[in-house]
Scaffold this active site. Structure first.
Site: not given
Ligand SMILES: NC(=O)c1ccc[n+]([C@@H]2O[C@H](COP(=O)([O-])OP(=O)(O)OC[C@H]3O[C@@H](n4cnc5c(N)ncnc54)[C@H](O)[C@@H]3O)[C@@H](O)[C@H]2O)c1
Length: 443
Positions: A276-278
């Protein structure tokens, strides 16, 4: 007056009678709720997803990193409860917002979850609250989006009658050594008093709090961390492409470089970015900068390289099958591991979704196995994991390791390759045993 509000809140924080509310009970919110509850606060988790609410109140955990027994104990002790009813916010003194921040189909930030949560919170704002946004977002969100709704529109003065800040979550799902409780926590407030109060609250439950001078510094620090990662992964992915052209083993190159005790940090190539982040957070930054007529060039370049890795994996599969005189169309391809990284049950933004989609586009007969992801529902299609990875491999033309879960039997797969499928290894799962192996095609 404001001094009294501040002192009362600080006292309630210190004696842990401050009532804590966590908005969003996902990968970030539930571990945080548990950490505050363990520290002795009464915590209510608020989430519109009734299934999560019911699960938690039953004393179960839907997050792999949070043990069910811990949730059960905290619920039984009355320290933790969950609800879908936002009116619980009327009793809250300290609120943390941990809602999703995805991208829209257009690639622009989708702040709708932050807006919904903020609008609900605004209904129940009262003097003496401290609010911390944890969702990753572009610099300026806390001041530009939350502050007007929670402060100005409610007639509350930030830094005096309520306190607002940003603190990036750094949780790395599946990680055991660095967890919510011992990973240093950066916190920046809208005013110095906001920083002080937010830091005082978090310091009751977390081992190390790192106050910074503003919410924007905290927002930007998170984006620096994740952009650093994304760009380094892009760099090492490009190294893999260049080494392939040069006929050099990229894995050996990386291991050699990693022996340098300073000035180098090891990153490994793979089939693309996931989680969900990088893949997402740096695009929040580049979007914000575009509005300021600035092009975030490193982000765009790394994003382009990383996004194209699944296509490169397809070319490896095609080359491998070609050596067996087989076309990709009609070949049985088994994808092993679809979670975005080893030993987690998180499918979000996983490159496996692109690899499977591209294989199907090209007419391959695709199946997958993942011990953590029994079903994939994505873009209108649904697939179920095969039961046994070795059985499925025995009838495949190609096995592609997209995620190197530790439960896979790599030695047996290598033995099977002697007479069976080719193996495409995007993670160096076979190590040196896969090097110079006639049936193993490595990234
Ligand atoms: N997952 C990670 O590893 C990680 C790490 C660092 C930062 N973050 C950031 O933390 C934020 C949350 O991520 P996550 O992984 O926990 O997401 P998640 O999808 O696991 O959980 C978010 C939860 O928020 C709930 N929700 C949606 N709208 C809501 C609303 N209006 N009010 C209350 N709850 C609402 C959802 O139902 C869901 O349960 C994101 O901004 C993410 O970028 C995530």
């Amino acid at each position: 007056m404001s001094e009294t509000i501040k002192q009362t809140l600080l006292k309630n924080i210190e004696d842990r009678t401050a009532r804590v509310a966590i908005l969003g009970l996902g990968y970030v919110g539930l571990p945080l709720a548990v950490v505050f509850a363990e520290a002795g606060f009464h915590v209510v988790g608020i989430d519109p997803d009734q299934r999560k609410v019911t699960t938690i109140n039953r004393g179960e955990s839907h997050i792999q990193d949070v043990p069910g027994e811990q949730v059960a104990r905290l619920v039984a002790e009355g320290k933790l409860q969950a609800t879908a009813d936002f009116s619980a916010l009327q009793y809250a003194d300290a609120v943390s917002i941990c809602v999703p921040t995805p991208l829209r189909k257009t690639g622009d930030p989708d702040l709708s979850f932050i807006l919904d949560a903020t609008n609900e919170l605004a209904k129940y704002m009262h003097p003496g609250m401290v609010i911390v946004l944890e969702s990753t977002t572009y610099p300026g969100t806390t001041r530009e989006i939350l502050l007007p709704k929670l402060g100005d529109e409610k007639g509350l003065v930030v830094g005096e009658s309520f306190f607002l800040g940003f603190s990036p979550e750094r949780v790395d799902p599946g990680r055991k050594d660095w967890t919510t409780i011992n990973t240093p926590k950066v916190i920046g407030g809208i005013t110095p008093t906001c920083s002080e109060i937010a830091a005082a609250w978090y310091a009751q439950a977390l081992q190390k709090v790192v106050p910074v001078s503003s919410a924007e510094v905290a927002e930007m620090a998170k984006l620096l961390e994740n952009t650093f990662r994304m760009i380094n992964i892009g760099l090492v992915n490009e190294m893999a492409l260049m080494c392939n052209r040069l006929g050099v083993d990229v894995w050996e190159v990386i291991d050699a470089a990693a022996t340098k005790p300073f000035g180098y940090m090891k990153f490994t190539p793979g089939p693309g970015l996931g989680g969900h982040c990088i893949p997402i957070d740096p695009l929040y930054l580049s979007w914000k900068l575009r509005a300021l007529n600035y092009t975030a060039r490193f982000i765009e370049l790394a994003s382009e390289i990383n996004t194209n890795m699944p296509r490169y994996v397809i070319s490896l599969i095609q080359d491998g099958l070609n050596q067996q005189c087989k076309p990709l169309r009609g070949s049985r391809v088994l994808v092993l591991g679809v979670a975005y990284k080893p030993d987690v049950d998180d499918l979000r933004e996983s490159p496996a979704l692109d690899v499977i989609g591209l294989l199907e586009q090209k007419g391959a007969d695709v199946s997958y196995h993942d011990p953590y992801i029994p079903t994939i529902q994505h873009d209108g299609w649904e697939q179920h994991s095969v039961n046994n990875h070795l059985e499925a491999a025995s009838t495949a033309d190609c096995v592609v390791i997209v995620t190197n879960h530790s439960s896979y039997d790599y030695p047996t797969l290598l033995e099977m390759a002697e007479t069976g499928p080719i193996l495409v290894d995007t993670r160096n799962a076979f190590g040196v045993a896969g090097k110079n192996h006639a049936k193993v095609f490595r990234l």
